[in-house]
Design an enzyme around this catalytic site. Structure first.
Site, PDB file in Angstrom:
ATOM      1  CB  SER A 140      -0.689   0.091   1.811  1.00 39.68           C
ATOM      2  OG  SER A 140      -1.425   1.284   1.261  1.00 39.68           O
ATOM      3  CE1 TYR A 153      -3.654  -2.212   5.291  1.00 40.52           C
ATOM      4  CE2 TYR A 153      -3.771  -0.090   5.013  1.00 40.52           C
ATOM      5  CZ  TYR A 153      -3.460  -1.393   4.770  1.00 40.52           C
ATOM      6  OH  TYR A 153      -4.125  -1.277   3.561  1.00 40.52           O
ATOM      7  CE  LYS A 157      -1.343  -3.565   3.194  1.00 38.41           C
ATOM      8  NZ  LYS A 157      -1.569  -5.169   2.681  1.00 38.41           N
ATOM      9  CB  THR A 188     -12.112  -2.561  -2.071  1.00 38.36           C
ATOM     10  OG1 THR A 188     -11.377  -2.174  -1.154  1.00 38.36           O
ATOM     11  CG2 THR A 188     -11.645  -2.509  -3.645  1.00 38.36           C
TER      12      THR A 188
HETATM   13  N1  LIG Z   1      -8.550  -0.883  -0.963  1.00 32.14           N
HETATM   14  C1  LIG Z   1      -7.319   0.312  -1.049  1.00 32.14           C
HETATM   15  O1  LIG Z   1      -7.849   1.356  -0.939  1.00 32.14           O
HETATM   16  C2  LIG Z   1      -6.254  -0.598  -0.551  1.00 32.14           C
HETATM   17  C3  LIG Z   1      -4.974   0.388  -0.730  1.00 32.14           C
HETATM   18  C4  LIG Z   1      -4.265  -0.271  -0.576  1.00 32.14           C
HETATM   19  C5  LIG Z   1      -3.798  -1.478  -0.410  1.00 32.14           C
HETATM   20  N2  LIG Z   1      -4.651  -2.370  -0.088  1.00 32.14           N
HETATM   21  C6  LIG Z   1      -4.430  -3.529  -0.273  1.00 32.14           C
HETATM   22  O2  LIG Z   1      -5.153  -4.866  -0.758  1.00 32.14           O
HETATM   23  C7  LIG Z   1      -5.794  -5.419  -0.687  1.00 32.14           C
HETATM   24  C8  LIG Z   1      -6.842  -5.666  -0.812  1.00 32.14           C
HETATM   25  O3  LIG Z   1      -7.590  -5.302  -0.353  1.00 32.14           O
HETATM   26  P1  LIG Z   1      -9.178  -4.181  -0.699  1.00 32.14           P
HETATM   27  O4  LIG Z   1      -9.434  -3.451  -0.692  1.00 32.14           O
HETATM   28  O5  LIG Z   1      -9.228  -5.438  -1.394  1.00 32.14           O
HETATM   29  O6  LIG Z   1     -10.035  -5.339   0.765  1.00 32.14           O
HETATM   30  P2  LIG Z   1     -11.622  -5.943   0.679  1.00 32.14           P
HETATM   31  O7  LIG Z   1     -11.976  -5.068  -0.271  1.00 32.14           O
HETATM   32  O8  LIG Z   1     -11.279  -6.097   2.073  1.00 32.14           O
HETATM   33  O9  LIG Z   1     -10.833  -7.457   0.917  1.00 32.14           O
HETATM   34  C9  LIG Z   1     -10.078  -8.611   1.358  1.00 32.14           C
HETATM   35  C10 LIG Z   1      -9.877  -9.768   1.192  1.00 32.14           C
HETATM   36  O10 LIG Z   1      -9.322 -10.032   2.019  1.00 32.14           O
HETATM   37  C11 LIG Z   1     -10.105 -11.593   2.595  1.00 32.14           C
HETATM   38  N3  LIG Z   1      -8.883 -11.765   4.578  1.00 32.14           N
HETATM   39  C12 LIG Z   1      -9.551 -10.697   4.944  1.00 32.14           C
HETATM   40  N4  LIG Z   1      -8.894 -11.285   5.916  1.00 32.14           N
HETATM   41  C13 LIG Z   1      -8.942 -12.798   5.983  1.00 32.14           C
HETATM   42  C14 LIG Z   1      -7.862 -14.017   6.759  1.00 32.14           C
HETATM   43  N5  LIG Z   1      -8.103 -13.756   8.102  1.00 32.14           N
HETATM   44  N6  LIG Z   1      -7.548 -14.023   5.691  1.00 32.14           N
HETATM   45  C15 LIG Z   1      -8.465 -15.352   4.502  1.00 32.14           C
HETATM   46  N7  LIG Z   1      -7.996 -14.139   3.596  1.00 32.14           N
HETATM   47  C16 LIG Z   1      -8.842 -12.846   4.567  1.00 32.14           C
HETATM   48  C17 LIG Z   1     -11.272 -11.159   2.506  1.00 32.14           C
HETATM   49  O11 LIG Z   1     -11.918 -13.014   2.294  1.00 32.14           O
HETATM   50  P3  LIG Z   1     -12.579 -13.429   3.631  1.00 32.14           P
HETATM   51  O12 LIG Z   1     -13.702 -12.028   4.447  1.00 32.14           O
HETATM   52  O13 LIG Z   1     -13.698 -13.961   2.892  1.00 32.14           O
HETATM   53  O14 LIG Z   1     -11.775 -13.829   4.619  1.00 32.14           O
HETATM   54  C18 LIG Z   1     -10.991 -10.654   1.750  1.00 32.14           C
HETATM   55  O15 LIG Z   1     -11.250 -11.385  -0.023  1.00 32.14           O
HETATM   56  C19 LIG Z   1      -4.835  -5.319   1.034  1.00 32.14           C
HETATM   57  O16 LIG Z   1      -4.159  -6.297   1.728  1.00 32.14           O
HETATM   58  C20 LIG Z   1      -5.294  -3.894   1.346  1.00 32.14           C
HETATM   59  O17 LIG Z   1      -4.385  -3.514   2.143  1.00 32.14           O
HETATM   60  C21 LIG Z   1      -6.293  -2.245  -0.478  1.00 32.14           C
END
Ligand SMILES: NC(=O)c1ccc[n+]([C@@H]2O[C@H](COP(=O)([O-])OP(=O)(O)OC[C@H]3O[C@@H](n4cnc5c(N)ncnc54)[C@H](OP(=O)(O)O)[C@@H]3O)[C@@H](O)[C@H]2O)c1
Length: 264
Positions: A140, A153, A157, A188
């Site tokens: 991130s 966080y 990261k 998301t």
């Molecule tokens: N969205 C943003 O603005 C953003 C920005 C920078 C980086 N990121 C990074 O991108 C990645 C994906 O995030 P996202 O935005 O897509 O978030 P999200 O919509 O909340 O998705 C998170 C995913 O992680 C899975 N997860 C959560 N806890 C888990 C566990 N204990 N075991 C296995 N799977 C687990 C969830 O599935 P289940 O609940 O089904 O387990 C879901 O599929 C993350 O690493 C986040 O830090 C996101």
């Protein structure tokens, strides 16, 4: 550009958000996807809508880091080899450090860092033996600079980037590519699922995320990064890119700006 047809790609966090969209776009390019997260129903729904055949749902709670080696063994026995691992599953934070229980810091570190390390170590031996492989980690911009309400966080990261940058150098002669992705805000459920100081789910889509980049756009860039063997990919709006630049070249200016940031 790397041809992704028939490549086996293991994506964690594939039930929603960036991981789900990665599964969709990579399957469209002919990849065979292993989908991991906790929600089996959601994973099956994603799988049933993917293009092509040979995809596999393998549910795991990655917070159980000790169970990861056995999970890797089972996956490898079913699919033979993993060509690309995408460490995407993650959880964010919405709380001040002073209000955050140490158990919450540990939980975020466990999923966002140690699960990444354990899965990566699990798939590496077969990649090294074949002298081919790709480790992709969704860090991130929080891995590039610190921001209020995100101490745990940002710590996790940053740690991912440090681990993966070192690993890239170690694996150069084994022809294993390592890509770190640093997205800014992407629309998301990340803030809905984020943890508050007492460990409760935040349950709010905050404005930064509501106005974030479309997930399809972000994932298109990640896929392109994989195809082009990019080592680091910053996907963000201009203001956020400027913050990364300031942190790198004029850190004290960014630290000053951060004291005025209204964080949610
Ligand atoms: N969205 C943003 O603005 C953003 C920005 C920078 C980086 N990121 C990074 O991108 C990645 C994906 O995030 P996202 O935005 O897509 O978030 P999200 O919509 O909340 O998705 C998170 C995913 O992680 C899975 N997860 C959560 N806890 C888990 C566990 N204990 N075991 C296995 N799977 C687990 C969830 O599935 P289940 O609940 O089904 O387990 C879901 O599929 C993350 O690493 C986040 O830090 C996101």
């Amino acid at each position: 550009m790397k041809d992704l047809k028939n490549k086996t790609v293991w994506i964690t966090g594939a039930s929603d958000g960036i991981g789900k969209e990665l599964a969709i776009q990579l399957a469209e390019l002919g990849a065979k996807i292993i989908l991991t997260a906790r929600s089996t129903d959601k994973l099956n729904e994603v799988k049933n809508n993917l293009k092509g055949t040979g995809h596999l749902v393998y549910p795991m709670d990655l917070l159980d880091v000790g169970a990861i080696p056995k999970g890797v063994e089972e996956v490898l026995s079913q699919v033979g080899q993993v060509d690309i691992l995408v460490n995407n599953a993650g959880i964010s934070q919405r709380s001040l450090a002073k209000d955050t229980a140490l158990t919450v810091d540990r939980k975020i570190m466990e999923l966002d860092y140690f699960a990444v390390v354990a899965l990566t170590k699990g798939v590496l031996p077969q990649m090294i033996a074949r002298k081919s492989g790709h480790i992709v980690s969704i860090s991130s911009v929080a891995g590039k600079f610190g921001a209020p309400m995100r101490t745990a966080y940002c710590g996790a990261k940053h740690a991912v980037i440090g681990f993966m940058d070192s690993l890239r150098a170690e694996l150069h002669n084994d022809n294993i590519k390592v890509l770190n992705v640093t997205p800014g805000s992407v629309k998301t459920n990340i803030s809905v699922n984020a943890l508050e100081g007492d460990g409760k789910k935040h349950n709010v889509t905050d404005p930064l995320i509501a106005n974030g980049l479309p997930v399809e756009f972000c994932v298109k860039k990640i896929v392109r990064g994989i195809q082009k063997d990019t080592s680091e990919l910053l996907i963000a709006d201009t203001k956020t890119k400027m913050a990364v630049y300031l942190r790198r070249f004029f850190p004290n200016q960014l630290f000053k700006l951060m004291t005025k940031m209204q964080s949610t």
